[in-house]
Design a protein around this motif. Structure first.
Motif, PDB file in Angstrom:
ATOM      1  N   ASP A   3     -14.831 102.248 102.170  1.00 14.38           N
ATOM      2  CA  ASP A   3     -15.224 101.864 103.798  1.00 14.38           C
ATOM      3  C   ASP A   3     -16.278 102.773 104.035  1.00 14.38           C
ATOM      4  OD1 ASP A   3     -14.049 104.564 104.203  1.00 14.38           O
ATOM      5  OD2 ASP A   3     -12.087 103.711 104.964  1.00 14.38           O
ATOM      6  N   ALA A   4     -16.939 102.868 105.394  1.00  6.85           N
ATOM      7  CA  ALA A   4     -17.963 103.733 105.879  1.00  6.85           C
ATOM      8  C   ALA A   4     -17.861 105.082 105.651  1.00  6.85           C
ATOM      9  CB  ALA A   4     -18.327 103.286 107.130  1.00  6.85           C
ATOM     10  N   ARG A   5     -16.620 105.655 105.887  1.00  6.96           N
ATOM     11  CA  ARG A   5     -16.107 106.977 105.626  1.00  6.96           C
ATOM     12  C   ARG A   5     -16.490 107.396 104.252  1.00  6.96           C
ATOM     13  NH1 ARG A   5     -10.867 110.162 106.751  1.00  6.96           N
ATOM     14  NH2 ARG A   5     -11.629 112.218 106.861  1.00  6.96           N
ATOM     15  N   ASP A   6     -16.068 106.504 103.494  1.00  7.15           N
ATOM     16  CA  ASP A   6     -16.060 106.800 101.947  1.00  7.15           C
ATOM     17  C   ASP A   6     -17.372 107.199 101.448  1.00  7.15           C
ATOM     18  OD1 ASP A   6     -13.417 106.737 101.219  1.00  7.15           O
ATOM     19  OD2 ASP A   6     -13.426 104.338 101.121  1.00  7.15           O
ATOM     20  N   PHE A   7     -18.267 106.188 102.052  1.00  8.43           N
ATOM     21  CA  PHE A   7     -19.783 106.277 101.896  1.00  8.43           C
ATOM     22  C   PHE A   7     -20.693 107.465 102.481  1.00  8.43           C
ATOM     23  CE2 PHE A   7     -19.515 101.437 102.079  1.00  8.43           C
ATOM     24  CZ  PHE A   7     -19.339 101.283 100.651  1.00  8.43           C
ATOM     25  N   THR A  73     -10.546 108.744  94.420  1.00 10.54           N
ATOM     26  CA  THR A  73     -11.429 108.325  95.596  1.00 10.54           C
ATOM     27  C   THR A  73     -12.854 108.337  95.271  1.00 10.54           C
ATOM     28  OG1 THR A  73     -11.768 110.813  96.047  1.00 10.54           O
ATOM     29  CG2 THR A  73      -9.717 109.656  97.212  1.00 10.54           C
ATOM     30  N   LEU A  74     -13.615 107.682  96.001  1.00 10.53           N
ATOM     31  CA  LEU A  74     -15.273 107.721  95.982  1.00 10.53           C
ATOM     32  C   LEU A  74     -15.591 109.211  95.927  1.00 10.53           C
ATOM     33  CD1 LEU A  74     -17.575 106.150  95.265  1.00 10.53           C
ATOM     34  CD2 LEU A  74     -17.760 105.822  97.886  1.00 10.53           C
ATOM     35  N   ARG A  75     -15.134 109.978  96.770  1.00  8.80           N
ATOM     36  CA  ARG A  75     -15.482 111.456  96.801  1.00  8.80           C
ATOM     37  C   ARG A  75     -15.303 112.309  95.602  1.00  8.80           C
ATOM     38  NH1 ARG A  75     -17.251 113.831 100.991  1.00  8.80           N
ATOM     39  NH2 ARG A  75     -16.507 112.552 102.680  1.00  8.80           N
ATOM     40  N   GLN A  76     -13.970 111.969  95.146  1.00  7.52           N
ATOM     41  CA  GLN A  76     -13.717 112.470  93.579  1.00  7.52           C
ATOM     42  C   GLN A  76     -14.598 112.200  92.547  1.00  7.52           C
ATOM     43  OE1 GLN A  76      -9.996 111.413  91.844  1.00  7.52           O
ATOM     44  NE2 GLN A  76      -9.447 113.487  91.791  1.00  7.52           N
ATOM     45  N   ALA A  77     -15.030 110.868  92.745  1.00  7.23           N
ATOM     46  CA  ALA A  77     -15.955 110.109  91.468  1.00  7.23           C
ATOM     47  C   ALA A  77     -17.128 111.000  91.631  1.00  7.23           C
ATOM     48  CB  ALA A  77     -15.923 108.648  91.637  1.00  7.23           C
ATOM     49  N   VAL A  78     -17.688 111.006  93.152  1.00 10.58           N
ATOM     50  CA  VAL A  78     -19.004 111.838  93.122  1.00 10.58           C
ATOM     51  C   VAL A  78     -19.168 113.065  92.608  1.00 10.58           C
ATOM     52  CG1 VAL A  78     -20.623 112.624  95.051  1.00 10.58           C
ATOM     53  CG2 VAL A  78     -19.818 110.222  94.918  1.00 10.58           C
ATOM     54  N   ARG A  79     -17.766 113.980  92.761  1.00 15.85           N
ATOM     55  CA  ARG A  79     -17.711 115.161  92.346  1.00 15.85           C
ATOM     56  C   ARG A  79     -17.841 115.362  90.688  1.00 15.85           C
ATOM     57  NH1 ARG A  79     -13.769 116.201  96.250  1.00 15.85           N
ATOM     58  NH2 ARG A  79     -12.049 115.847  94.713  1.00 15.85           N
ATOM     59  N   SER A  80     -17.339 114.199  90.234  1.00 15.41           N
ATOM     60  CA  SER A  80     -17.271 114.174  88.756  1.00 15.41           C
ATOM     61  C   SER A  80     -18.707 113.956  88.198  1.00 15.41           C
ATOM     62  CB  SER A  80     -16.589 112.974  88.391  1.00 15.41           C
ATOM     63  OG  SER A  80     -16.395 112.596  86.832  1.00 15.41           O
TER      64      SER A  80
END
Length: 94
Positions: A3-7, A73-80
């Motif tokens: 959702d928008a918050r994930d982005f 989560t998307l945030r966790q993927a970005v950290r990876s």
């Protein structure tokens, strides 16, 4: 489903955002030039993000991904992804 918050974790200074919708995100790292495809199928459970990675596009622009891993989560993927970029830019030392 994203959702928008994930982005919000997709910093346009860090990533060239190629595609974004509720199930798929495709970005290119401005640091390494690597491509990342993040898919959220919501199966077998909500919150699962499958991370695909490619080092480059071929001569005609095709991007061939390989499975890189999973995140909750998307945030966790970005950290990876950011961790992979650091590893890549530091000479791929273990």
């Amino acid at each position: 489903m994203f959702d928008a918050r994930d982005f919000e974790c997709l910093d346009p200074k860090y990533f060239q955002i190629i595609n974004m919708n509720e199930y798929d995100v495709t970005v290119k790292s401005r640091n390494t030039g690597h491509y990342w495809y993040l898919h959220n199928p919501e199966y077998p459970e909500r919150g699962t993000v499958i991370i695909f990675h490619s080092h480059h596009a071929d001569r005609i622009g095709r991007i061939r991904y390989h499975l890189h891993g999973r995140a909750n989560t998307l945030r966790q993927a970005v950290r990876s992804i950011r961790g992979h970029d650091r590893w890549q830019m530091n000479g791929r030392k273990w």
